[in-house]
Design a protein around this motif. Structure first.
Motif, PDB file in Angstrom:
ATOM      1  N   CYS A  27      21.658 -16.774 -18.701  1.00  0.00           N
ATOM      2  CA  CYS A  27      21.751 -14.999 -19.345  1.00  0.00           C
ATOM      3  C   CYS A  27      20.888 -14.111 -18.227  1.00  0.00           C
ATOM      4  N   ALA A  28      19.305 -14.914 -18.334  1.00  0.00           N
ATOM      5  CA  ALA A  28      18.070 -14.357 -17.849  1.00  0.00           C
ATOM      6  C   ALA A  28      18.794 -14.183 -16.459  1.00  0.00           C
ATOM      7  N   GLN A  29      18.999 -15.119 -15.512  1.00  0.00           N
ATOM      8  CA  GLN A  29      18.987 -14.771 -14.108  1.00  0.00           C
ATOM      9  C   GLN A  29      20.587 -14.159 -13.904  1.00  0.00           C
ATOM     10  N   THR A  30      21.495 -13.828 -14.749  1.00  0.00           N
ATOM     11  CA  THR A  30      22.526 -12.843 -14.761  1.00  0.00           C
ATOM     12  C   THR A  30      21.764 -11.199 -14.919  1.00  0.00           C
ATOM     13  N   ASP A  31      21.030 -11.712 -15.461  1.00  0.00           N
ATOM     14  CA  ASP A  31      20.582 -10.117 -15.781  1.00  0.00           C
ATOM     15  C   ASP A  31      19.394  -9.380 -14.547  1.00  0.00           C
ATOM     16  N   LEU A  32      18.733 -10.308 -13.751  1.00  0.00           N
ATOM     17  CA  LEU A  32      18.165 -10.144 -12.740  1.00  0.00           C
ATOM     18  C   LEU A  32      18.984  -9.410 -11.121  1.00  0.00           C
ATOM     19  N   ALA A  33      19.905 -10.525 -12.032  1.00  0.00           N
ATOM     20  CA  ALA A  33      21.092 -10.032 -10.511  1.00  0.00           C
ATOM     21  C   ALA A  33      22.229  -8.719 -10.530  1.00  0.00           C
ATOM     22  N   MET A  34      21.781  -8.156 -12.294  1.00  0.00           N
ATOM     23  CA  MET A  34      22.612  -7.527 -12.218  1.00  0.00           C
ATOM     24  C   MET A  34      21.844  -5.800 -12.176  1.00  0.00           C
ATOM     25  N   LYS A  35      20.341  -6.341 -11.473  1.00  0.00           N
ATOM     26  CA  LYS A  35      19.664  -5.616 -11.861  1.00  0.00           C
ATOM     27  C   LYS A  35      18.725  -5.214 -10.145  1.00  0.00           C
ATOM     28  N   SER A  36      19.330  -6.677  -9.194  1.00  0.00           N
ATOM     29  CA  SER A  36      18.948  -6.170  -8.115  1.00  0.00           C
ATOM     30  C   SER A  36      19.533  -6.790  -6.926  1.00  0.00           C
ATOM     31  N   THR A  37      20.413  -7.517  -7.406  1.00  0.00           N
ATOM     32  CA  THR A  37      20.826  -7.961  -6.252  1.00  0.00           C
ATOM     33  C   THR A  37      22.504  -6.956  -5.432  1.00  0.00           C
ATOM     34  N   GLY A  38      22.363  -5.798  -6.233  1.00  0.00           N
ATOM     35  CA  GLY A  38      23.817  -4.862  -5.754  1.00  0.00           C
ATOM     36  C   GLY A  38      24.915  -5.276  -6.141  1.00  0.00           C
ATOM     37  N   GLN A  39      25.834  -6.344  -6.506  1.00  0.00           N
ATOM     38  CA  GLN A  39      26.763  -7.369  -6.983  1.00  0.00           C
ATOM     39  C   GLN A  39      27.416  -6.912  -7.962  1.00  0.00           C
ATOM     40  N   ASP A  40      28.561  -6.222  -8.199  1.00  0.00           N
ATOM     41  CA  ASP A  40      29.191  -5.833  -9.264  1.00  0.00           C
ATOM     42  C   ASP A  40      28.976  -7.081 -10.149  1.00  0.00           C
ATOM     43  N   PRO A  41      27.989  -5.538 -11.553  1.00  0.00           N
ATOM     44  CA  PRO A  41      27.848  -6.379 -12.511  1.00  0.00           C
ATOM     45  C   PRO A  41      28.900  -7.158 -13.750  1.00  0.00           C
ATOM     46  N   LYS A  42      29.743  -6.169 -13.646  1.00  0.00           N
ATOM     47  CA  LYS A  42      30.776  -6.782 -14.451  1.00  0.00           C
ATOM     48  C   LYS A  42      31.075  -7.880 -14.870  1.00  0.00           C
ATOM     49  N   GLU A  43      31.258  -8.419 -12.878  1.00  0.00           N
ATOM     50  CA  GLU A  43      31.583  -9.393 -12.117  1.00  0.00           C
ATOM     51  C   GLU A  43      31.158 -10.371 -12.505  1.00  0.00           C
ATOM     52  N   LEU A  44      29.254 -10.218 -11.757  1.00  0.00           N
ATOM     53  CA  LEU A  44      28.079 -11.564 -12.762  1.00  0.00           C
ATOM     54  C   LEU A  44      28.436 -11.441 -14.285  1.00  0.00           C
ATOM     55  N   LEU A  45      28.923 -10.299 -14.932  1.00  0.00           N
ATOM     56  CA  LEU A  45      28.699 -10.610 -16.011  1.00  0.00           C
ATOM     57  C   LEU A  45      30.410 -11.550 -17.022  1.00  0.00           C
ATOM     58  N   THR A  46      31.207 -11.343 -16.663  1.00  0.00           N
ATOM     59  CA  THR A  46      32.662 -11.960 -16.200  1.00  0.00           C
ATOM     60  C   THR A  46      32.654 -13.774 -15.975  1.00  0.00           C
ATOM     61  N   THR A  47      31.535 -13.716 -14.636  1.00  0.00           N
ATOM     62  CA  THR A  47      31.417 -14.908 -14.215  1.00  0.00           C
ATOM     63  C   THR A  47      30.508 -15.741 -14.560  1.00  0.00           C
ATOM     64  N   LEU A  48      29.418 -15.362 -15.526  1.00  0.00           N
ATOM     65  CA  LEU A  48      28.370 -15.900 -16.562  1.00  0.00           C
ATOM     66  C   LEU A  48      29.396 -15.700 -17.550  1.00  0.00           C
ATOM     67  N   LEU A  49      30.057 -15.578 -18.368  1.00  0.00           N
ATOM     68  CA  LEU A  49      30.962 -16.087 -19.611  1.00  0.00           C
ATOM     69  C   LEU A  49      32.083 -16.915 -19.037  1.00  0.00           C
ATOM     70  N   LEU A  50      32.438 -17.132 -18.180  1.00  0.00           N
ATOM     71  CA  LEU A  50      33.202 -18.283 -17.678  1.00  0.00           C
ATOM     72  C   LEU A  50      32.863 -18.731 -17.773  1.00  0.00           C
ATOM     73  N   GLU A  51      31.158 -19.346 -16.650  1.00  0.00           N
ATOM     74  CA  GLU A  51      30.720 -20.390 -17.066  1.00  0.00           C
ATOM     75  C   GLU A  51      30.020 -21.527 -18.012  1.00  0.00           C
ATOM     76  N   LEU A  52      29.313 -20.527 -18.701  1.00  0.00           N
ATOM     77  CA  LEU A  52      28.911 -21.034 -20.248  1.00  0.00           C
ATOM     78  C   LEU A  52      30.390 -21.405 -20.838  1.00  0.00           C
ATOM     79  N   ALA A  53      31.444 -20.714 -21.031  1.00  0.00           N
ATOM     80  CA  ALA A  53      32.828 -21.296 -21.443  1.00  0.00           C
ATOM     81  C   ALA A  53      33.059 -22.549 -20.951  1.00  0.00           C
ATOM     82  N   ASN A  54      32.904 -22.922 -20.066  1.00  0.00           N
ATOM     83  CA  ASN A  54      33.118 -24.041 -19.165  1.00  0.00           C
ATOM     84  C   ASN A  54      32.505 -25.201 -19.340  1.00  0.00           C
ATOM     85  N   ALA A  55      31.267 -24.411 -20.005  1.00  0.00           N
ATOM     86  CA  ALA A  55      29.928 -25.639 -19.829  1.00  0.00           C
ATOM     87  C   ALA A  55      30.254 -26.195 -21.330  1.00  0.00           C
ATOM     88  N   THR A  56      30.752 -25.792 -22.502  1.00  0.00           N
ATOM     89  CA  THR A  56      30.430 -25.265 -23.227  1.00  0.00           C
ATOM     90  C   THR A  56      31.381 -27.404 -24.155  1.00  0.00           C
TER      91      THR A  56
END
Length: 189
Positions: free
Chosen positions: A160-189
């Protein structure tokens, strides 16, 4: 005290609400009395019967962001990515920004991690409630924390901290980053 206050205000509107639903309403809409008064009025006007039902609350109550984000965490704990994605989509429909959602989701993951640490250390919901200044969701948080391992929670907080930083500093689509995070966390449970 707050549940008694809520029940009295429903009673003044000619409605009854049981304690469990009252606590769920406070969890869903927050503990600010001014906001709760508005929600009580809406729900009372909507409800057909003398008793408030879960359906009445779900039909007209406006949930706080933290309550909706909690549903995402629960869906991930249930290994139900479709549900988590659906709830995320609902947040976007509510015009919530990805930054706002990320902030709430990161906090939720930190709370989940602290609840998991509490379980591992033999502490209960009261300890977590005091740590976070919570009133009602601590019990629900403890139940949810049982679905996750301690390493998963630690990883979730870090990601979450890494994604938050990426959302604010990389210029990548924040919705895409957030969706990717949720997918990653869901797959890791």
């Amino acid at each position: 005290e707050l549940t008694d206050w809520v029940r009295r205000h429903f009673k003044a509107q000619g409605k009854e609400i049981d304690l469990r639903l009252c606590e769920e309403l406070i969890f869903l809409c927050g503990d600010l009395m001014q906001n709760l008064q508005q929600e009580i009025s809406k729900i009372s006007s909507y409800a057909r019967g003398d008793r408030i039902t879960r359906e009445d609350i779900e039909a007209v109550a406006t949930p706080e962001l933290s309550a909706v984000v909690f549903r995402i965490a629960e869906a991930i704990g249930e290994k139900n990515y479709d549900k988590a994605a659906k709830v995320l989509g609902e947040l976007y429909q509510m015009q919530k920004s990805p930054y706002e959602i990320m902030g709430a989701f990161g906090k939720q993951m930190r709370q989940l991690y602290s609840a998991r640490l509490a379980l591992a250390g033999g502490k209960g919901a009261a300890w977590v409630a005091q740590l976070w200044g919570m009133r009602y969701p601590a019990d629900r948080l403890m139940v949810s924390a049982r679905r996750f391992s301690l390493p998963w929670c630690r990883r979730a907080v870090t990601r979450c901290a890494q994604t938050d930083l990426a959302m604010k500093s990389t210029g990548q689509d924040p919705k895409e980053l957030l969706t990717t995070l949720l997918l990653e966390l869901a797959n890791a449970t």
